[in-house]
Design a protein around this motif. Sequence first.
Motif, short mmCIF file in Angstrom:
data_model
loop_
_atom_site.label_atom_id
_atom_site.label_comp_id
_atom_site.label_asym_id
_atom_site.label_seq_id
_atom_site.Cartn_x
_atom_site.Cartn_y
_atom_site.Cartn_z
N GLY A 1 47.61 18.55 -12.47
CA GLY A 1 48.17 19.14 -13.70
C GLY A 1 47.14 19.64 -14.68
N ARG A 2 47.37 19.25 -15.92
CA ARG A 2 46.61 19.70 -17.08
C ARG A 2 45.09 19.64 -16.93
NH1 ARG A 2 48.62 15.90 -21.64
NH2 ARG A 2 47.68 14.45 -20.17
N GLY A 3 44.60 18.50 -16.46
CA GLY A 3 43.16 18.40 -16.18
C GLY A 3 42.29 18.03 -17.36
N SER A 4 42.87 17.36 -18.37
CA SER A 4 42.02 17.02 -19.53
C SER A 4 41.00 15.94 -19.16
CB SER A 4 42.87 16.58 -20.72
OG SER A 4 43.48 15.34 -20.50
N ASN A 5 41.35 15.04 -18.26
CA ASN A 5 40.35 14.05 -17.82
C ASN A 5 39.23 14.72 -17.04
OD1 ASN A 5 40.96 11.10 -18.51
ND2 ASN A 5 42.98 11.90 -17.96
N GLU B 1 41.86 7.79 -25.53
CA GLU B 1 41.08 6.64 -25.02
C GLU B 1 40.74 6.82 -23.55
OE1 GLU B 1 39.73 4.46 -26.96
OE2 GLU B 1 40.76 5.37 -28.66
N GLU B 2 41.65 7.43 -22.79
CA GLU B 2 41.39 7.67 -21.37
C GLU B 2 40.09 8.44 -21.18
OE1 GLU B 2 44.48 9.39 -18.92
OE2 GLU B 2 46.03 8.54 -20.16
N HIS B 3 39.94 9.49 -21.99
CA HIS B 3 38.77 10.35 -21.82
C HIS B 3 37.47 9.57 -22.00
CE1 HIS B 3 41.53 13.94 -22.97
NE2 HIS B 3 41.70 13.56 -21.74
C1 GRF Z 1 46.70 10.96 -17.52
O1 GRF Z 1 47.53 10.33 -18.46
C2 GRF Z 1 46.28 10.00 -16.45
O2 GRF Z 1 46.12 8.70 -16.90
C3 GRF Z 1 47.44 10.07 -15.50
O3 GRF Z 1 47.83 11.41 -15.49
C4 GRF Z 1 47.46 12.01 -16.73
C5 GRF Z 1 46.59 13.17 -16.39
O4 GRF Z 1 46.24 13.92 -17.52
N1 GRF Z 1 47.07 9.55 -14.19
P1 GRF Z 1 45.19 15.10 -17.39
O5 GRF Z 1 45.70 16.02 -16.29
O6 GRF Z 1 43.87 14.50 -17.04
O7 GRF Z 1 45.18 15.78 -18.73
#
Ligand code: GRF
Length: 210
Positions: free
Chosen positions: A9-13, A182-184
């Motif tokens: 998806g989006r790919g923000s991580n 926080e994930e980032h």
């Molecule tokens: C994040 O919330 C991650 O924890 C989950 O999927 C989402 C992915 O977001 N596994 P992104 O594509 O990295 O923006």
Amino acid sequence: MNIAILLSGRGSNFLAIKEAIDNGAISNAQIVCVISNKEQAAGLESARNFGMNAIFLNPADYKYIENGVSYFDRNAYDSALLDLLKANNVDLVCLAGYMRVVTEAVINEYAGRIINIHPSLLPSFPGIDAQKQALNYGAKVSGCTVHFVDKGVDTGPIIMQTTVPVFQDDNEHELSKRILAEEHKLYIKAIALYTKGLLKIEGRKVSVVS
Ligand code: GRF
């Protein structure tokens, strides 16, 4: 160390990881491929725009029809995925919003070398819609977890976690946003430790070697 990013998806991580590599917060690493099961994934598009090795592995190519019923051959798909990882000399696989369960063949070959980020404090709220699950349950605290991937869904040894408060009038959008920020940070910290060879797994316990 060669990193593969798998996303849907989006790919923000993915972007956070890329930035951390570019600015040196993650050392000794490079992203050698970004692989997606979704052709239109924004994260894959970003990788293409950066001129990175962006690969769409099309699930439709792994469908077969038996007695008029269409099936998806998960094993064949993941065997192609494994070939890609090997062809790109991948050392570490980072799942970053990859909405597909990785099958045993890949997990066995890459044991201890696949990590994932999940938007809850595991083992609470595994699977999809983790933020919604936390809200519906009435949890007062949620957060995110980086863990090694094993054969289960979000069950592998936990590397790091961060907590995030759940407010009284919270909604899924606001909580997800708070957790994502926080994930980032958390994913980068965990990958930085990994690429420095500082993570040790013993059974379910992951420790940081000093
Ligand atoms: C994040 O919330 C991650 O924890 C989950 O999927 C989402 C992915 O977001 N596994 P992104 O594509 O990295 O923006």
